[in-house]
Design an enzyme around this catalytic site. Structure first.
Site, PDB file in Angstrom:
ATOM      1  N   HIS A   1       0.792  -1.258  -0.212  1.00 25.95           N
ATOM      2  CA  HIS A   1       0.087   0.031   0.096  1.00 25.95           C
ATOM      3  C   HIS A   1       0.969   1.190  -0.146  1.00 25.95           C
ATOM      4  O   HIS A   1       2.084   1.217   0.616  1.00 25.95           O
ATOM      5  CB  HIS A   1      -1.007   0.003   1.133  1.00 25.95           C
ATOM      6  CG  HIS A   1      -1.951  -0.970   0.973  1.00 25.95           C
ATOM      7  ND1 HIS A   1      -3.392  -0.579   0.915  1.00 25.95           N
ATOM      8  CD2 HIS A   1      -2.119  -2.412   1.042  1.00 25.95           C
ATOM      9  CE1 HIS A   1      -4.180  -1.856   0.891  1.00 25.95           C
ATOM     10  NE2 HIS A   1      -3.226  -2.729   0.910  1.00 25.95           N
TER      11      HIS A   1
ATOM     12  N   CYS B   1      -8.356  -0.786   3.132  1.00 28.31           N
ATOM     13  CA  CYS B   1      -8.852  -1.843   3.805  1.00 28.31           C
ATOM     14  C   CYS B   1     -10.119  -1.463   4.958  1.00 28.31           C
ATOM     15  O   CYS B   1      -9.461  -0.771   5.852  1.00 28.31           O
ATOM     16  CB  CYS B   1      -7.898  -3.055   4.506  1.00 28.31           C
ATOM     17  SG  CYS B   1      -8.450  -4.333   5.459  1.00 28.31           S
TER      18      CYS B   1
ATOM     19  N   ASN C   1      -3.783   1.080  -2.658  1.00 24.89           N
ATOM     20  CA  ASN C   1      -2.874   0.126  -2.788  1.00 24.89           C
ATOM     21  C   ASN C   1      -1.964   0.720  -3.980  1.00 24.89           C
ATOM     22  O   ASN C   1      -2.413   1.610  -4.662  1.00 24.89           O
ATOM     23  CB  ASN C   1      -3.685  -1.045  -3.714  1.00 24.89           C
ATOM     24  CG  ASN C   1      -4.603  -1.907  -2.813  1.00 24.89           C
ATOM     25  OD1 ASN C   1      -5.635  -1.500  -2.379  1.00 24.89           O
ATOM     26  ND2 ASN C   1      -3.980  -3.162  -2.295  1.00 24.89           N
TER      27      ASN C   1
HETATM   28  P1  HMG Z   1     -18.266 -14.241  12.492  1.00 26.82           P
HETATM   29  O1  HMG Z   1     -18.990 -13.123  13.032  1.00 26.82           O
HETATM   30  O2  HMG Z   1     -17.379 -14.647  13.561  1.00 26.82           O
HETATM   31  O3  HMG Z   1     -18.982 -15.298  12.040  1.00 26.82           O
HETATM   32  O4  HMG Z   1     -17.475 -13.658  11.289  1.00 26.82           O
HETATM   33  P2  HMG Z   1     -19.507 -16.740  12.469  1.00 26.82           P
HETATM   34  O5  HMG Z   1     -18.503 -17.841  11.827  1.00 26.82           O
HETATM   35  O6  HMG Z   1     -19.615 -16.642  13.794  1.00 26.82           O
HETATM   36  O7  HMG Z   1     -20.916 -16.908  11.776  1.00 26.82           O
HETATM   37  C1  HMG Z   1     -21.747 -15.864  11.745  1.00 26.82           C
HETATM   38  C2  HMG Z   1     -22.944 -15.657  10.670  1.00 26.82           C
HETATM   39  O8  HMG Z   1     -22.225 -15.418   9.425  1.00 26.82           O
HETATM   40  C3  HMG Z   1     -23.471 -17.127  10.438  1.00 26.82           C
HETATM   41  O9  HMG Z   1     -24.793 -16.924  10.011  1.00 26.82           O
HETATM   42  C4  HMG Z   1     -22.683 -17.690   9.104  1.00 26.82           C
HETATM   43  O10 HMG Z   1     -23.607 -18.560   8.398  1.00 26.82           O
HETATM   44  C5  HMG Z   1     -22.516 -16.529   8.420  1.00 26.82           C
HETATM   45  P3  HMG Z   1     -26.147 -16.968  10.968  1.00 26.82           P
HETATM   46  O11 HMG Z   1     -25.945 -18.411  11.310  1.00 26.82           O
HETATM   47  O12 HMG Z   1     -25.716 -16.366  12.242  1.00 26.82           O
HETATM   48  O13 HMG Z   1     -27.372 -16.599  10.314  1.00 26.82           O
HETATM   49  N1  HMG Z   1     -21.291 -16.360   7.750  1.00 26.82           N
HETATM   50  C6  HMG Z   1     -21.261 -16.127   6.269  1.00 26.82           C
HETATM   51  N2  HMG Z   1     -22.304 -15.788   5.436  1.00 26.82           N
HETATM   52  C7  HMG Z   1     -21.961 -15.520   4.147  1.00 26.82           C
HETATM   53  N3  HMG Z   1     -20.570 -15.827   3.746  1.00 26.82           N
HETATM   54  C8  HMG Z   1     -19.575 -16.229   4.516  1.00 26.82           C
HETATM   55  C9  HMG Z   1     -20.061 -16.473   5.820  1.00 26.82           C
HETATM   56  N4  HMG Z   1     -19.284 -16.885   7.195  1.00 26.82           N
HETATM   57  C10 HMG Z   1     -20.070 -16.863   7.972  1.00 26.82           C
HETATM   58  N5  HMG Z   1     -18.515 -16.556   4.094  1.00 26.82           N
HETATM   59  C11 HMG Z   1     -16.158 -13.890   9.229  1.00 26.82           C
HETATM   60  C12 HMG Z   1     -16.488 -14.418  10.613  1.00 26.82           C
HETATM   61  C13 HMG Z   1     -14.750 -14.420   8.668  1.00 26.82           C
HETATM   62  C14 HMG Z   1     -17.515 -14.423   8.308  1.00 26.82           C
HETATM   63  C15 HMG Z   1     -16.149 -12.229   8.995  1.00 26.82           C
HETATM   64  O14 HMG Z   1     -15.154 -11.869  10.196  1.00 26.82           O
HETATM   65  C16 HMG Z   1     -15.882 -11.730   7.731  1.00 26.82           C
HETATM   66  O15 HMG Z   1     -16.723 -11.900   6.856  1.00 26.82           O
HETATM   67  N6  HMG Z   1     -14.812 -11.190   7.646  1.00 26.82           N
HETATM   68  C17 HMG Z   1     -14.145 -10.674   6.386  1.00 26.82           C
HETATM   69  C18 HMG Z   1     -13.492  -9.570   6.489  1.00 26.82           C
HETATM   70  C19 HMG Z   1     -12.985  -9.101   5.168  1.00 26.82           C
HETATM   71  O16 HMG Z   1     -13.401  -9.337   4.004  1.00 26.82           O
HETATM   72  N7  HMG Z   1     -11.929  -8.218   5.176  1.00 26.82           N
HETATM   73  C20 HMG Z   1     -11.390  -7.557   4.016  1.00 26.82           C
HETATM   74  C21 HMG Z   1     -10.449  -8.461   3.272  1.00 26.82           C
HETATM   75  S1  HMG Z   1      -8.962  -8.697   3.729  1.00 26.82           S
HETATM   76  C22 HMG Z   1      -7.810  -7.536   3.169  1.00 26.82           C
HETATM   77  O17 HMG Z   1      -8.401  -6.702   2.393  1.00 26.82           O
HETATM   78  C23 HMG Z   1      -6.517  -7.446   3.345  1.00 26.82           C
HETATM   79  C24 HMG Z   1      -5.618  -7.829   1.765  1.00 26.82           C
HETATM   80  O18 HMG Z   1      -6.061  -7.056   0.803  1.00 26.82           O
HETATM   81  C25 HMG Z   1      -3.980  -7.851   2.345  1.00 26.82           C
HETATM   82  C26 HMG Z   1      -3.587  -6.630   2.918  1.00 26.82           C
HETATM   83  O19 HMG Z   1      -3.600  -5.515   2.173  1.00 26.82           O
HETATM   84  O20 HMG Z   1      -3.279  -6.559   4.103  1.00 26.82           O
HETATM   85  C27 HMG Z   1      -6.423  -9.318   1.520  1.00 26.82           C
HETATM   86 MG    MG Z   2      -4.935  -4.799   0.503  1.00 26.73          MG
END
Ligand code: HMG
Ligand code: MG
Length: 315
Positions: free
Chosen positions: A223, A254, A263
């Site tokens: 970034h 992010c 980025n």
């Molecule tokens: P949580 O709240 O701990 O989820 O989140 P959970 O496992 O306890 O599940 C809770 C509910 O979410 C459940 O539904 C699941 O079915 C649902 P309920 O039974 O309550 O109705 N659920 C989902 N629904 C749809 N799709 C799914 C999913 N998973 C669970 N995949 C979780 C944990 C991982 C899901 C959450 O924290 C999350 O989605 N995080 C994503 C964050 C994200 O996307 N951040 C940006 C990307 S990282 C980034 O940008 C960095 C990078 O570019 C590199 C850098 O620059 O460093 C890669």
């Molecule tokens: Mg990134």
């Protein structure tokens, strides 16, 4: 001398650099996940199509994450289906088995899990400790590999963390090893908040080599918060890295790390690589036109210096 009237740099190769670099384009995912306004699915799909028309071969499309966590990508199914016909690799982020199921149901052949080197970001981004997140990824990677799906392992906060400060190299090496041992095909080392400097990049890559991590399995994800992204990229290329993440027009950040700004812009990267005589297969003019088009949809100019210079946008 090798210039054209499109505004390309002179090509003057330097020693000790790779002949070719693969750019892993993250604008449609990492860029758009961080927009305040949600971009319509049709605009995203057109963005991905235009990116594919520039010669980019790897275009990260979206994330199958919880829609409440990243509302901007809540249309992942629709978007993926709208671009699935493109003859390019379209990796998608999947944090857990639920995400993998959604991706596999649409025929995705490349997925990415995303770990953190620090506890604070693991909690903020995944609601898990570092080790709990690794445990969440283990069945994802195992099941993906059983179906011959390519798996990338992102590692965020490899250099600094907004809550914890400087990140120790051994901490990063440990999580890299865990991701590779789990079966990830490649890793992407993220400088999520842009605090890395070239010596730090060189030290981390040397430590990873010392820990038996092949450089061919490594990509870098910088970034540009402090204007260091290109210098850091050059340091990585000098260590043998040939996969570089970048975001068209410099879109992105992010949503779970407040100090993460844009980025590295793909155009700035292509300009430097072209000047070094390193092949990317990308048409810079088309790429700039794509970012200008996207900037018009977002209602603000691209932060990329190269986009601005080549499109004569106001500073
Ligand atoms: P949580 O709240 O701990 O989820 O989140 P959970 O496992 O306890 O599940 C809770 C509910 O979410 C459940 O539904 C699941 O079915 C649902 P309920 O039974 O309550 O109705 N659920 C989902 N629904 C749809 N799709 C799914 C999913 N998973 C669970 N995949 C979780 C944990 C991982 C899901 C959450 O924290 C999350 O989605 N995080 C994503 C964050 C994200 O996307 N951040 C940006 C990307 S990282 C980034 O940008 C960095 C990078 O570019 C590199 C850098 O620059 O460093 C890669
Ligand atoms: Mg990134």
């Amino acid at each position: 001398m090798n210039t054209t009237d499109l505004g390309l740099p002179m090509t003057v190769p330097a020693d000790g650099l790779p002949a070719r670099v693969r750019i892993h384009e993250v604008g449609a995912r990492d860029g758009l996940q961080n927009e305040k306004a949600t971009v319509p699915t049709a605009v995203k799909a057109e963005f991905v199509r235009r990116l594919a028309g520039t010669g980019l071969t790897t275009i990260e499309a979206t994330s199958f994450v919880h829609p409440k966590w990243v509302p901007q990508l809540a249309d992942a199914e629709d978007l993926y289906q709208a671009v699935a016909d493109l003859p390019v690799a379209l990796p998608v982020l999947v944090p857990n088995e639920r995400g993998l199921d959604r991706a596999l149901a649409l025929g995705a052949r490349r997925v990415a899990v995303f770990a953190s080197a620090t506890e604070s970001f693991a909690r903020a981004n995944l609601n898990r400790t570092v080790d709990e997140a690794l445990a969440m990824f283990e069945p994802v990677v195992r099941r993906a590999k059983a179906q011959d799906v390519h798996v990338r392992g992102y590692l965020s906060m490899c250099f600094g963390d907004p809550w914890e400060g400087a990140v120790a190299v051994p901490q990063v090496v440990r999580v890299c090893r865990a991701l590779l041992d789990m079966g990830c095909d490649e890793l992407s080392l993220g400088d999520t908040i842009g605090v890395a400097t070239p010596g730090h990049v060189t030290a981390l890559l040397a430590a990873l080599a010392g820990a038996g991590v092949p450089v061919s399995a490594l990509g870098v994800h910088f970034h540009d918060t402090y204007g260091q992204a290109l210098s850091n990229t050059l340091a990585a290329l000098q260590q043998g890295v040939t996969t570089v993440d970048a975001s068209a027009g410099g879109l992105g950040g992010c949503p779970y790390a407040k100090s993460a700004t844009g980025n590295l812009a793909t155009e700035d990267l292509v300009w430097m690589l072209r000047g070094l005589g390193i092949d990317t297969g990308i048409d810079l003019g088309r790429l700039v036109a794509t970012s200008v088009w996207m900037a018009a949809h977002l209602g603000r100019p691209s932060p990329s210096r190269t986009v601005r210079a080549l499109s004569h946008q106001e500073q």
